[in-house]
Write a protein that holds these residues in place. Structure first.
Motif, PDB file in Angstrom:
ATOM      1  N   GLN A 100       0.870  -1.170   0.000  1.00  0.00           N
ATOM      2  CA  GLN A 100       0.000   0.000   0.000  1.00  0.00           C
ATOM      3  C   GLN A 100       0.907   1.220   0.000  1.00  0.00           C
ATOM      4  O   GLN A 100       1.723   1.401   0.907  1.00  0.00           O
ATOM      5  CB  GLN A 100      -0.909   0.036   1.233  1.00  0.00           C
ATOM      6  N   ARG A 101       0.769   2.058  -0.992  1.00  0.00           N
ATOM      7  CA  ARG A 101       1.689   3.176  -1.149  1.00  0.00           C
ATOM      8  C   ARG A 101       1.506   4.228  -0.052  1.00  0.00           C
ATOM      9  O   ARG A 101       0.399   4.434   0.458  1.00  0.00           O
ATOM     10  CB  ARG A 101       1.492   3.832  -2.511  1.00  0.00           C
ATOM     11  N   ALA A 102       2.606   4.915   0.278  1.00  0.00           N
ATOM     12  CA  ALA A 102       2.571   6.024   1.223  1.00  0.00           C
ATOM     13  C   ALA A 102       1.668   7.127   0.681  1.00  0.00           C
ATOM     14  O   ALA A 102       1.609   7.362  -0.536  1.00  0.00           O
ATOM     15  CB  ALA A 102       3.982   6.556   1.459  1.00  0.00           C
ATOM     16  N   THR A 103       0.985   7.810   1.591  1.00  0.00           N
ATOM     17  CA  THR A 103       0.069   8.875   1.171  1.00  0.00           C
ATOM     18  C   THR A 103       0.709  10.252   1.215  1.00  0.00           C
ATOM     19  O   THR A 103       0.099  11.225   0.761  1.00  0.00           O
ATOM     20  CB  THR A 103      -1.175   8.883   2.077  1.00  0.00           C
ATOM     21  N   GLY A 108      10.348   5.507   2.553  1.00  0.00           N
ATOM     22  CA  GLY A 108      10.717   4.232   1.948  1.00  0.00           C
ATOM     23  C   GLY A 108       9.629   3.219   2.234  1.00  0.00           C
ATOM     24  O   GLY A 108       8.450   3.559   2.389  1.00  0.00           O
ATOM     25  N   SER A 109      10.014   1.948   2.325  1.00  0.00           N
ATOM     26  CA  SER A 109       9.071   0.865   2.595  1.00  0.00           C
ATOM     27  C   SER A 109       9.180   0.443   4.053  1.00  0.00           C
ATOM     28  O   SER A 109      10.284   0.382   4.607  1.00  0.00           O
ATOM     29  CB  SER A 109       9.368  -0.346   1.706  1.00  0.00           C
ATOM     30  N   PHE A 141       5.497   5.867   4.784  1.00  0.00           N
ATOM     31  CA  PHE A 141       6.025   4.589   4.301  1.00  0.00           C
ATOM     32  C   PHE A 141       5.026   3.873   3.397  1.00  0.00           C
ATOM     33  O   PHE A 141       3.818   3.917   3.637  1.00  0.00           O
ATOM     34  CB  PHE A 141       6.335   3.644   5.473  1.00  0.00           C
ATOM     35  N   ASP A 142       5.562   3.205   2.375  1.00  0.00           N
ATOM     36  CA  ASP A 142       4.797   2.152   1.716  1.00  0.00           C
ATOM     37  C   ASP A 142       4.700   1.002   2.719  1.00  0.00           C
ATOM     38  O   ASP A 142       5.720   0.533   3.244  1.00  0.00           O
ATOM     39  CB  ASP A 142       5.507   1.644   0.465  1.00  0.00           C
ATOM     40  N   LEU A 225      12.455  -3.281  -3.913  1.00  0.00           N
ATOM     41  CA  LEU A 225      11.572  -2.183  -3.527  1.00  0.00           C
ATOM     42  C   LEU A 225      12.232  -0.820  -3.726  1.00  0.00           C
ATOM     43  O   LEU A 225      11.590   0.217  -3.568  1.00  0.00           O
ATOM     44  CB  LEU A 225      11.157  -2.338  -2.058  1.00  0.00           C
ATOM     45  N   GLY A 226      13.516  -0.842  -4.046  1.00  0.00           N
ATOM     46  CA  GLY A 226      14.244   0.403  -4.258  1.00  0.00           C
ATOM     47  C   GLY A 226      14.746   1.052  -2.993  1.00  0.00           C
ATOM     48  O   GLY A 226      15.062   2.248  -2.991  1.00  0.00           O
TER      49      GLY A 226
END
Length: 524
Positions: A100-103, A108-109, A141-142, A225-226
Motif C-alpha cells: 500500500q503506497r505512502a500517502t 521508503g518501505s 512509508f509504503d 523495492l528500491g
C-alpha cells in the motif's frame, strides 16, 4: 503431531474476534548478499529485478483475503528468488508481496512479518492497513507485507495434507502411551513428513524454507523495492527473521522493531517449556478474571480453575460433543487449541468464557471456531497452509529430537509447566514429524554477531503467553538495542491502539528517535 505451541500474532486474534462476533521499482541499491564473485554474479539478476505490480485478487488464499485484497489501494507482485542459494542458477521460487503506497512524503518501505512461522505477511499488511490509516506511518512509508517462501501465496507452497486429511488430523487424539500407541503416532508422523516432501516439491524445497533463506529473500526484496536500507517491523517469529537479517546484513538495516521476541540463544526445549509456562500464566490470569464474573464456567476459586478446565475438556477424549448445530463435532485437541487461541489476547477472554459455558451445556461451537482460526480453516472448510508451514519451517529452524527419552522429558516438562493442557492419559513419547524430515536443520542457537547494526527497538509484554517477557529482554541485549516494556496480558502490542507504544514505534521508524531506556507502557 508436534506438541509445540506455535507463535502466532495479533492478526489471528483480531480475525478471531471478528468471526466470533459471528509498475516498476528503481534498480538495485544497497549492499548485495554474501558469497564469492561467481555467486554474486549469479545473484545479481535477482537483486536487479523489477517488480511488476498489479491487482491482488490472484494472491488471495482465504475468504478473508479475497475480500480484503479486492481493495484497489493494495497492489501485489511476485519476487523471484533462488530456491537454493548454494545454486542460484538452479530452480527458483516466487515470493508474494503486497504493497500500500505512502500517502505523503515517502521515506521508503516498511516491511512487516506477522510471525508463525507460517503466517501470511500479505494478509497481515492488509489487516494492519486500517489500524495505521490515521498514523504518520501511513503517510511516510509504503506498507509492505510478504509471504515467506513456502507460505500463503508464495510458490512453491508447502503442502502436506488436503482438507479432508486435516479434519481427520484434528480429531486424532494421540493419547495412547503404550508401545503400540507410540508406534502408531510415529508412523503417522513419518507419513506426514513424506507427504510434505511429495506434495511440496521434494526435499530441495523442504531443505530451504528456513529463516536462513528467508532473510536472503528479504534482502532481495529490499533491493527490488528500491530501498537502500531496510525498515522492518517483525512480530513473534518475525523477530527471528529480523534478528537473523541483522546478523546477515547489518550494513543494510535502517530500522528494526521486533515485538514478541524469540531469543536466538535459547534452545528449542527451553523455549518450548517456557512458552507452555507462559500459556499457563495467561490461563491463570483468565481464570482470575473469570472468577470475578457471574456464572464463570471454571468456578469462583482461581486456584481450582485448572482442575475445573480438565473436568470440562477431558471427557471429550472419549466422547466429542456436537458443534455448529450438529454438523460438526468438537474433539479434545480442538478444545485445548481453541482455548490456547483465546489466551493470545485478553479481549478474547469473554469469548472463551462463553465457549466453556457452552461446552458445559454440550455445545462446542465457540471453541471449535476458535480452533478453526488457529488451524487456518475457512468457514467453507478449506485450510490455508499455516500449520503445514509452521511445522516445515520449524523442522529446519529448530533443534531436532530423535530420542524417545528426550521427547518424553520434554513432554513431562511441558505438562508440568502447563497443566491445563495435560490430557491425563500419560506421556506419549512419540517422535514428531521433524525427526523424520528429509533434510537437516539449517539454524542453531547462538548469540548474533551484529557489528555495525544501528540502534534497534525491541518490545516485550510482561504477560505475553507465546513469547515470554524475558526473551525480549535477552534479545535487546544480544542486539545492543533498546527495550520497551508493555505491562499487559497479550501476544505482541505494536500498532494495536496503545498510544504509548504506537507513538514510540512511529517516532523511531520515522525519525530514528528511540524511547528512553527502560520505558514502560501500560494499557489505557
Amino acid at each position: 503431531m508436534s506438541d509445540r505451541i506455535r507463535s502466532t500474532t495479533f492478526v489471528a486474534a483480531l480475525c478471531c474476534a471478528a468471526l466470533l462476533l459471528v509498475a516498476c521499482t528503481q534498480s538495485t541499491t544497497g549492499t548485495a548478499g554474501p558469497g564469492g564473485p561467481d555467486q554474486q554474479a549469479q545473484l545479481a539478476r535477482f537483486y536487479e529485478q523489477q517488480l511488476s505490480w498489479g491487482p491482488c485478487a490472484d494472491f488471495a488464499v482465504s475468504a478473508s483475503d479475497r475480500e480484503a485484497f479486492a481493495d484497489p489501494k493494495f497492489e501485489c507482485a511476485r519476487l523471484e528468488v533462488p530456491l537454493d542459494y548454494a545454486d542460484p542458477g538452479g530452480r527458483t521460487g516466487q515470493i508474494a508481496v503486497l504493497r500500500q503506497r505512502a500517502t505523503g512524503e515517502r521515506i521508503g518501505s516498511l516491511v512487516i512479518n506477522p510471525g508463525g512461522p507460517g503466517a501470511s505477511g500479505t494478509s497481515a499488511a492488509a489487516s494492519l492497513s486500517s489500524r495505521v490509516a490515521q498514523s504518520p506511518l501511513n503517510q511516510r512509508f509504503d506498507l509492505v507485507g510478504f509471504d515467506p517462501r513456502g507460505v500463503g501465496a508464495s510458490r512453491p507452497a508447502l503442502d502436506c495434507l488436503n482438507d479432508a486429511e486435516w479434519e481427520a488430523e484434528r480429531a486424532d487424539l494421540d493419547v495412547d502411551p503404550s508401545p503400540a500407541g507410540v508406534d502408531q503416532t510415529e508412523a503417522e508422523n513419518r507419513q506426514y513428513a513424506q507427504r510434505c516432501s511429495e506434495r511440496s516439491g521434494g526435499p530441495e524445497v523442504l531443505s530451504n524454507v528456513g529463516t536462513r533463506d528467508v532473510v536472503k529473500d528479504l534482502d532481495i526484496l529490499r533491493a527490488a523495492l528500491g530501498d537502500e536500507k531496510l525498515t522492518y517491523l517483525g512480530f513473534s517469529y518475525g523477530t527471528r527473521i529480523g534478528s537473523a537479517y541483522a546478523e546477515a546484513f547489518p550494513q543494510n538495516v535502517r530500522a528494526l522493531v521486533l515485538d514478541g521476541a524469540l531469543d536466538p540463544t535459547e534452545t528449542t526445549v527451553d523455549r518450548t517449556v517456557k512458552q507452555n509456562a507462559g500459556f499457563q500464566q495467561a490461563f491463570d490470569a483468565f481464570a482470575a478474571d473469570c472468577a470475578r464474573q457471574p456464572n464463570c464456567p471454571l468456578g469462583t476459586d482461581p486456584a481450582q480453575a485448572t482442575t475445573a478446565f480438565q473436568a470440562l475438556t477431558r471427557p471429550l477424549i472419549d466422547k466429542p460433543v456436537g458443534a455448529e448445530n450438529g454438523s460438526r463435532t468438537l474433539s479434545y485437541p480442538d478444545a485445548v487449541t481453541g482455548t490456547i487461541q483465546a489466551l493470545y489476547l485478553s479481549q478474547l477472554w469473554p469469548a472463551l468464557s462463553r465457549g466453556l459455558s457452552m461446552l458445559a451445556s454440550g455445545d462446542g461451537t465457540i471453541l471449535l471456531r476458535l480452533a478453526d482460526i488457529y488451524n487456518g480453516r475457512d468457514p467453507d472448510g478449506r485450510y490455508a497452509n499455516d500449520i503445514e508451514a509452521f511445522i516445515s519451517i520449524s523442522c529446519v529452524d529448530e533443534e531436532r529430537i530423535t530420542d524417545r527419552d528426550q521427547q518424553a522429558e520434554l513432554i513431562r516438562r511441558a505438562n508440568e509447566a502447563a497443566p491445563f493442557r495435560n490430557d491425563g492419559r500419560g506421556i506419549v513419547p512419540a517422535l514428531d514429524p521433524c525427526a523424520f524430515w528429509p533434510s537437516p536443520p539449517t539454524s542453531q542457537p547462538h548469540v548474533p554477531q551484529v557489528q555495525g547494526l544501528p540502534a534497534t527497538l525491541v518490545i516485550s509484554t510482561t504477560g505475553d503467553p507465546a513469547t515470554p517477557y524475558q526473551a525480549g529482554v535477552d534479545l535487546a541485549k544480544a542486539l545492543h538495542g533498546n527495550l520497551l516494556t508493555y505491562e499487559g496480558t497479550q501476544h505482541t502490542v505494536a500498532l494495536q491502539g496503545v498510544p504509548c507504544v504506537d507513538d514510540a514505534v512511529s517516532k523511531y521508524l520515522i525519525d530514528g528517535a528511540l524511547p528512553p531506556v527502560d520505558t514502560v507502557c501500560r494499557a489505557g
